[in-house]
Design a protein around this motif. Structure first.
Motif, PDB file in Angstrom:
ATOM      1  N   LYS A 192       0.833  -1.204   0.000  1.00 17.38           N
ATOM      2  CA  LYS A 192       0.000   0.000   0.000  1.00 17.38           C
ATOM      3  C   LYS A 192       0.870   1.258   0.000  1.00 17.38           C
ATOM      4  O   LYS A 192       0.646   2.192  -0.753  1.00 17.38           O
ATOM      5  N   LYS A 193       1.900   1.244   0.854  1.00 13.44           N
ATOM      6  CA  LYS A 193       2.771   2.416   0.960  1.00 13.44           C
ATOM      7  C   LYS A 193       3.516   2.684  -0.343  1.00 13.44           C
ATOM      8  O   LYS A 193       3.800   3.817  -0.680  1.00 13.44           O
ATOM      9  N   LEU A 194       3.874   1.619  -1.045  1.00 10.27           N
ATOM     10  CA  LEU A 194       4.643   1.788  -2.278  1.00 10.27           C
ATOM     11  C   LEU A 194       3.744   1.956  -3.504  1.00 10.27           C
ATOM     12  O   LEU A 194       4.231   2.179  -4.605  1.00 10.27           O
ATOM     13  N   ASN A 195       2.427   1.754  -3.248  1.00 12.08           N
ATOM     14  CA  ASN A 195       1.475   1.757  -4.368  1.00 12.08           C
ATOM     15  C   ASN A 195       1.739   0.595  -5.325  1.00 12.08           C
ATOM     16  O   ASN A 195       1.672   0.736  -6.545  1.00 12.08           O
ATOM     17  N   PHE A 196       2.091  -0.551  -4.740  1.00  6.21           N
ATOM     18  CA  PHE A 196       2.327  -1.775  -5.489  1.00  6.21           C
ATOM     19  C   PHE A 196       1.125  -2.693  -5.284  1.00  6.21           C
ATOM     20  O   PHE A 196       0.310  -2.485  -4.389  1.00  6.21           O
ATOM     21  N   ARG A 197       1.054  -3.738  -6.081  1.00  2.04           N
ATOM     22  CA  ARG A 197       0.009  -4.740  -5.890  1.00  2.04           C
ATOM     23  C   ARG A 197       0.488  -5.773  -4.865  1.00  2.04           C
ATOM     24  O   ARG A 197       1.652  -6.186  -4.890  1.00  2.04           O
ATOM     25  N   TYR A 198      -0.410  -6.171  -3.987  1.00  8.09           N
ATOM     26  CA  TYR A 198      -0.068  -7.190  -2.994  1.00  8.09           C
ATOM     27  C   TYR A 198      -0.621  -8.548  -3.443  1.00  8.09           C
ATOM     28  O   TYR A 198      -1.801  -8.654  -3.777  1.00  8.09           O
TER      29      TYR A 198
ATOM     30  N   SER B  18      -7.455  -6.980  -5.747  1.00  7.80           N
ATOM     31  CA  SER B  18      -7.021  -6.035  -4.706  1.00  7.80           C
ATOM     32  C   SER B  18      -8.201  -5.179  -4.275  1.00  7.80           C
ATOM     33  O   SER B  18      -8.978  -4.723  -5.116  1.00  7.80           O
TER      34      SER B  18
ATOM     35  N   GLU C 236      -9.617  -2.378  -0.786  1.00  9.69           N
ATOM     36  CA  GLU C 236      -9.179  -1.543   0.333  1.00  9.69           C
ATOM     37  C   GLU C 236      -8.796  -2.398   1.536  1.00  9.69           C
ATOM     38  O   GLU C 236      -7.824  -2.134   2.237  1.00  9.69           O
TER      39      GLU C 236
ATOM     40  N   LYS D 190       5.771  -4.106 -10.159  1.00  9.12           N
ATOM     41  CA  LYS D 190       5.241  -3.378  -9.001  1.00  9.12           C
ATOM     42  C   LYS D 190       4.398  -4.295  -8.123  1.00  9.12           C
ATOM     43  O   LYS D 190       3.208  -4.051  -7.894  1.00  9.12           O
TER      44      LYS D 190
END
Ligand code: DC
Length: 224
Positions: free
Chosen positions: A22-28, A68, A70, A120
């Motif tokens: 979330k912090k990096l704006n990457f996909r988890y 993904s 929230e 990402k």
């Protein structure tokens, strides 16, 4: 960029990976949920998890979608949202069984590599830094004392009303047993990649672990 976060159950990797993404704006991407999905579908179909051929057949045919949101990653199996069912003990147990089957690992590894290709990505699992993405840009291996890991898992299950106060010692035992299975299986065992950074989370808060990881990924950046 691919960030691999591996480690045993209760090491904090999923929670940490989710926040880092979330912090990096990457996909988890939580790869454990993929093995859990196969166990879930097999149990739905009353298929014995040890029946490798039948389980492989299920894995080939099942549509697994990781979406993904929230609140984190949602899992859809053949268009049904089954996210909340995947943490049940019977599924944890089943996932460890199917995850030891080479054909299942092959199918899942292929899917994981496809997902990673988009870049990402923060991917968590057991073999991401060793097998799925040995060339990952950054690799972390999270670990913690087994008792602490069992305690975390107990709290998680209690919050979901899937454990009662008396279950703590049983859950610690279950976590240790599954770790042993993950560490000792022949194919893609749980182990730290040579170039992975080890973080012992026993005495660290989630926030502290996230900060450590972000600092290593972005050494020059003070705040994200
Ligand atoms: O991370 P988790 O507890 O949701 O994982 C469920 C099971 O799947 C666990 O037994 C380890 C296995 N697993 C694996 O073998 N490889 C992965 N990349 C992720 C999970």
């Amino acid at each position: 960029m691919i960030i691999a976060i591996d480690g045993p159950a209760g090491s904090g990797k999923s929670t940490v990976a989710k926040i880092v993404a979330k912090k990096l704006n990457f996909r988890y991407i939580d790869t454990g949920s993929m093995y859990r999905s196969i166990a879930w579908k097999s149990l739905q179909k009353n298929t014995a998890l040890e029946d490798k051929e039948a389980v492989a057949n299920i894995a080939f045919k099942t549509k697994i979608e990781l979406v993904s949101s929230e609140s984190g990653q949602l899992v859809f199996i053949d268009d049904e949202n089954i996210t909340d069912q995947l943490k049940m003990e019977i599924i944890s147990r089943g996932a460890a069984i199917v995850a030891a089957q080479p054909i299942i690992r092959e199918i899942m590894t292929t899917k994981q590599r496809q997902l990673g290709k988009q870049g990402k990505v923060v991917m968590d699992g057991r073999d991401i830094g060793t097998v799925v993405f040995p060339q990952a840009d950054k690799k972390f291996f999270l670990d913690a004392d087994p008792k602490e890991r069992g305690r975390r898992r107990f709290i998680e299950l209690k919050e979901k009303k899937q454990a009662s106060d008396t279950d703590l010692s049983i859950i610690i035992e279950q976590v240790i047993q599954r770790d042993n299975e993950d560490r000792n299986r022949k194919i893609a065992p749980l182990k730290q990649a040579k170039d992975a950074i080890l973080i012992d989370t026993t005495k660290l808060s989630i926030d502290q672990v996230v900060k450590k990881i972000i600092t290593i990924i972005n050494p020059g950046q003070k705040k994200i």
